[in-house]
Design an enzyme around this catalytic site. Structure first.
Site, PDB file in Angstrom:
ATOM      1  N   SER A  40      70.847  83.191  -5.285  1.00 46.79           N
ATOM      2  CA  SER A  40      71.969  82.574  -4.559  1.00 46.79           C
ATOM      3  C   SER A  40      73.325  83.051  -5.047  1.00 46.79           C
ATOM      4  O   SER A  40      74.348  82.748  -4.413  1.00 46.79           O
ATOM      5  CB  SER A  40      71.907  81.056  -4.720  1.00 46.79           C
ATOM      6  OG  SER A  40      70.648  80.568  -4.350  1.00 46.79           O
ATOM      7  N   ARG A  99      62.923  61.579 -19.068  1.00 53.18           N
ATOM      8  CA  ARG A  99      63.124  60.177 -18.676  1.00 53.18           C
ATOM      9  C   ARG A  99      62.567  59.163 -19.669  1.00 53.18           C
ATOM     10  O   ARG A  99      63.144  58.108 -19.866  1.00 53.18           O
ATOM     11  CB  ARG A  99      62.477  59.917 -17.310  1.00 53.18           C
ATOM     12  CG  ARG A  99      63.245  60.530 -16.171  1.00 53.18           C
ATOM     13  CD  ARG A  99      62.561  60.185 -14.864  1.00 53.18           C
ATOM     14  NE  ARG A  99      63.111  60.958 -13.767  1.00 53.18           N
ATOM     15  CZ  ARG A  99      62.393  61.373 -12.726  1.00 53.18           C
ATOM     16  NH1 ARG A  99      61.103  61.071 -12.637  1.00 53.18           N
ATOM     17  NH2 ARG A  99      62.960  62.056 -11.781  1.00 53.18           N
ATOM     18  N   CYS A 128      62.782  58.992  -7.755  1.00 55.88           N
ATOM     19  CA  CYS A 128      63.449  58.466  -6.559  1.00 55.88           C
ATOM     20  C   CYS A 128      62.814  57.170  -6.045  1.00 55.88           C
ATOM     21  O   CYS A 128      63.506  56.236  -5.653  1.00 55.88           O
ATOM     22  CB  CYS A 128      63.452  59.526  -5.471  1.00 55.88           C
ATOM     23  SG  CYS A 128      61.853  60.315  -5.235  1.00 55.88           S
ATOM     24  N   GLN A 155      56.523  58.132   1.484  1.00 54.66           N
ATOM     25  CA  GLN A 155      57.548  59.001   0.933  1.00 54.66           C
ATOM     26  C   GLN A 155      57.815  60.233   1.788  1.00 54.66           C
ATOM     27  O   GLN A 155      56.892  60.899   2.274  1.00 54.66           O
ATOM     28  CB  GLN A 155      57.167  59.417  -0.493  1.00 54.66           C
ATOM     29  CG  GLN A 155      57.089  58.216  -1.423  1.00 54.66           C
ATOM     30  CD  GLN A 155      56.799  58.555  -2.870  1.00 54.66           C
ATOM     31  OE1 GLN A 155      56.034  57.857  -3.523  1.00 54.66           O
ATOM     32  NE2 GLN A 155      57.408  59.611  -3.406  1.00 54.66           N
ATOM     33  N   ARG A 234      52.621  60.528   0.799  1.00 60.80           N
ATOM     34  CA  ARG A 234      53.585  61.401   1.475  1.00 60.80           C
ATOM     35  C   ARG A 234      53.393  61.243   2.972  1.00 60.80           C
ATOM     36  O   ARG A 234      52.251  61.301   3.472  1.00 60.80           O
ATOM     37  CB  ARG A 234      53.327  62.852   1.068  1.00 60.80           C
ATOM     38  CG  ARG A 234      54.331  63.825   1.608  1.00 60.80           C
ATOM     39  CD  ARG A 234      55.660  63.794   0.899  1.00 60.80           C
ATOM     40  NE  ARG A 234      55.560  64.297  -0.457  1.00 60.80           N
ATOM     41  CZ  ARG A 234      56.482  64.099  -1.401  1.00 60.80           C
ATOM     42  NH1 ARG A 234      57.560  63.392  -1.153  1.00 60.80           N
ATOM     43  NH2 ARG A 234      56.328  64.599  -2.602  1.00 60.80           N
ATOM     44  N   HIS A 241      62.670  57.426   1.792  1.00 59.82           N
ATOM     45  CA  HIS A 241      61.410  56.829   1.331  1.00 59.82           C
ATOM     46  C   HIS A 241      61.365  55.351   1.726  1.00 59.82           C
ATOM     47  O   HIS A 241      62.390  54.669   1.708  1.00 59.82           O
ATOM     48  CB  HIS A 241      61.320  56.871  -0.197  1.00 59.82           C
ATOM     49  CG  HIS A 241      61.061  58.220  -0.785  1.00 59.82           C
ATOM     50  ND1 HIS A 241      60.843  59.352  -0.046  1.00 59.82           N
ATOM     51  CD2 HIS A 241      60.975  58.594  -2.090  1.00 59.82           C
ATOM     52  CE1 HIS A 241      60.631  60.372  -0.864  1.00 59.82           C
ATOM     53  NE2 HIS A 241      60.716  59.950  -2.102  1.00 59.82           N
ATOM     54  N   GLN A 316      66.127  59.121   0.021  1.00 60.72           N
ATOM     55  CA  GLN A 316      65.554  59.726  -1.193  1.00 60.72           C
ATOM     56  C   GLN A 316      66.533  60.684  -1.844  1.00 60.72           C
ATOM     57  O   GLN A 316      66.640  60.744  -3.070  1.00 60.72           O
ATOM     58  CB  GLN A 316      64.253  60.441  -0.808  1.00 60.72           C
ATOM     59  CG  GLN A 316      63.482  61.037  -1.957  1.00 60.72           C
ATOM     60  CD  GLN A 316      63.872  62.458  -2.245  1.00 60.72           C
ATOM     61  OE1 GLN A 316      64.289  63.182  -1.344  1.00 60.72           O
ATOM     62  NE2 GLN A 316      63.745  62.862  -3.488  1.00 60.72           N
TER      63      GLN A 316
HETATM   64  P1  A2P Z   1      68.034  78.882  -5.545  1.00 63.81           P
HETATM   65  O1  A2P Z   1      68.393  78.313  -4.208  1.00 63.81           O
HETATM   66  O2  A2P Z   1      68.958  79.994  -5.949  1.00 63.81           O
HETATM   67  O3  A2P Z   1      66.567  79.230  -5.675  1.00 63.81           O
HETATM   68  P2  A2P Z   1      64.854  72.382  -4.356  1.00 63.81           P
HETATM   69  O4  A2P Z   1      64.569  71.205  -5.228  1.00 63.81           O
HETATM   70  O5  A2P Z   1      65.452  71.986  -3.043  1.00 63.81           O
HETATM   71  O6  A2P Z   1      63.680  73.300  -4.214  1.00 63.81           O
HETATM   72  O7  A2P Z   1      66.018  73.244  -5.120  1.00 63.81           O
HETATM   73  C1  A2P Z   1      65.855  73.815  -6.389  1.00 63.81           C
HETATM   74  C2  A2P Z   1      67.216  74.282  -6.936  1.00 63.81           C
HETATM   75  O8  A2P Z   1      67.016  74.855  -8.237  1.00 63.81           O
HETATM   76  C3  A2P Z   1      67.871  75.367  -6.105  1.00 63.81           C
HETATM   77  O9  A2P Z   1      69.269  75.201  -6.133  1.00 63.81           O
HETATM   78  C4  A2P Z   1      67.465  76.636  -6.831  1.00 63.81           C
HETATM   79  O10 A2P Z   1      68.345  77.727  -6.643  1.00 63.81           O
HETATM   80  C5  A2P Z   1      67.565  76.169  -8.261  1.00 63.81           C
HETATM   81  N1  A2P Z   1      66.808  77.047  -9.170  1.00 63.81           N
HETATM   82  C6  A2P Z   1      65.503  77.390  -9.095  1.00 63.81           C
HETATM   83  N2  A2P Z   1      65.169  78.238 -10.098  1.00 63.81           N
HETATM   84  C7  A2P Z   1      66.293  78.440 -10.828  1.00 63.81           C
HETATM   85  C8  A2P Z   1      66.621  79.217 -11.991  1.00 63.81           C
HETATM   86  N3  A2P Z   1      65.707  79.951 -12.622  1.00 63.81           N
HETATM   87  N4  A2P Z   1      67.899  79.175 -12.465  1.00 63.81           N
HETATM   88  C9  A2P Z   1      68.829  78.436 -11.836  1.00 63.81           C
HETATM   89  N5  A2P Z   1      68.593  77.674 -10.735  1.00 63.81           N
HETATM   90  C10 A2P Z   1      67.339  77.670 -10.231  1.00 63.81           C
END
Ligand code: A2P
Length: 332
Positions: A40, A99, A128, A155, A234, A241, A316
């Site tokens: 990203s 937690r 959640c 959920q 689910r 939820h 949620q």
């Molecule tokens: P990215 O969109 O770049 O993969 P969700 O819970 O909706 O699946 O989102 C998971 C979040 O955690 C996303 O923002 C994802 O970014 C981020 N993420 C996943 N792996 C990593 C990583 N190795 N380092 C930083 N952020 C991460």
């Protein structure tokens, strides 16, 4: 003036809502850092009308940060905790990683705000389903003394992140078009189905999700003897939820008393007029800060007045995650 805030996992289902909630609640942000994976990095997200460039999260990302909101999964939280704490930032973590740690307060502001004072650099956001339940149950407990909960949950797909919501939408279309489905985020087809399986099974037959309802409720309510049995399911709903809760108290409690308590409590809205078809539903709870509570009735399976049945629905992604994390930041 204000705080330097980082959102770790900013592109995820919860992360996106964390950013929106910081904006909507006018949190005093001096500088906002949006962190995600390398996938990203370089993309932008809007905050208060401005484009903020997403950065790849590294161990050095937290220098100068005051508050770090984490929602990128438990493994990432575990890896980054020492770097966040060393930088002097307070980590508000949405994962289940810490937690149950004794040195980590587990907080829902409407339930146990005072526990926040005990933090040593990390504060955990509860599961959640537990958060949504306790917003409604804690005020009843304070009035009448809670002893036991028997729960069934309904959920939403959002509990499995953005990919869970996406899978539900795509799959619903595939089923309607008569195409084969390919479950990835869930163990089975979720469209036009339900799955009584959230997280991994333990030796006693319960899932980890179900045991979180027990262990996290005990910790947050400071009730080590509280009895909780739960079945987590689910269902093909996008992002709120719902939970059917059977509650047993130390003292007598009537539905009228319970309604008055819920009406006066923060973070929960009474929606309980069955004659007018008014009760909590996930579509109505979606994008709301408050948990909806209704279907309040005396448990007729008992010969006393110490049992209640209630139904709750809560967003949620908001009260179950992003909103609660921002509320913790506000308390700080
Ligand atoms: P990215 O969109 O770049 O993969 P969700 O819970 O909706 O699946 O989102 C998971 C979040 O955690 C996303 O923002 C994802 O970014 C981020 N993420 C996943 N792996 C990593 C990583 N190795 N380092 C930083 N952020 C991460």
């Amino acid at each position: 003036n204000g705080f330097n805030v980082a959102v770790a996992g900013a592109t995820g289902a919860v992360g996106v809502e964390m950013v929106k909630t910081l904006e909507k609640r006018n949190f005093p942000v001096k500088n906002l850092k949006l962190l995600a994976s390398a996938r990203s990095a370089g993309k932008t997200m809007k905050f208060k009308g401005e484009d903020v460039v997403i950065e790849e999260m590294t161990h050095d990302s937290f220098k100068g940060v005051d508050i770090a909101l984490f929602s990128a999964g438990g493994d990432i939280s575990r890896e980054y905790r020492p770097f966040v704490v060393e930088s002097g930032a307070v980590m508000i973590d949405n994962s289940s990683a810490f937690r149950m740690d004794d040195d980590v307060p587990l907080v829902v502001p409407e339930v146990n705000a005072e526990d926040i004072k005990l933090h040593k650099g990390v504060i955990a956001n509860p599961n959640c389903t537990t958060a949504i339940m306790l917003v409604a149950v804690a005020p009843l407990h304070r009035a009448k003394g809670l002893r036991r909960i028997v729960a069934a949950t309904y959920q939403a797909a959002s509990g499995a992140g953005a990919k869970g919501m996406h899978e539900l939408i795509v799959q619903a279309r595939e089923v309607l078009d008569g195409k084969a489905v390919n479950p990835v985020a869930f163990a089975h087809q979720i469209a036009f189905n339900l799955i009584p399986h959230i997280d991994a099974f333990k030796e006693n037959g319960y899932t980890k999700e179900e045991l979180k309802m027990l262990n996290e409720s005990r910790k947050m309510l400071h009730l080590p003897e509280l009895l909780v049995s739960c079945t987590c399911v689910r269902i093909p709903v996008l992002r709120a939820h719902s939970e059917a809760l059977n509650l047993e108290f130390e003292n007598d409690i009537t539905p009228e008393e319970a309604r008055a308590i819920i009406e006066a409590a923060p973070g929960v809205q009474l929606v309980d007029d069955p004659a007018d078809k008014r009760y909590p539903m996930p579509l109505d709870a979606t994008e709301k800060y408050d948990v909806l509570c209704g279907r309040i009735r005396q448990d007729i399976s008992r010969n006393d007045k110490r049992g209640l049945d209630i139904f709750v629905s809560g967003d949620q992604v908001l009260k179950g995650a992003a909103l609660n994390a921002v509320q913790i930041a506000e308390l700080l």
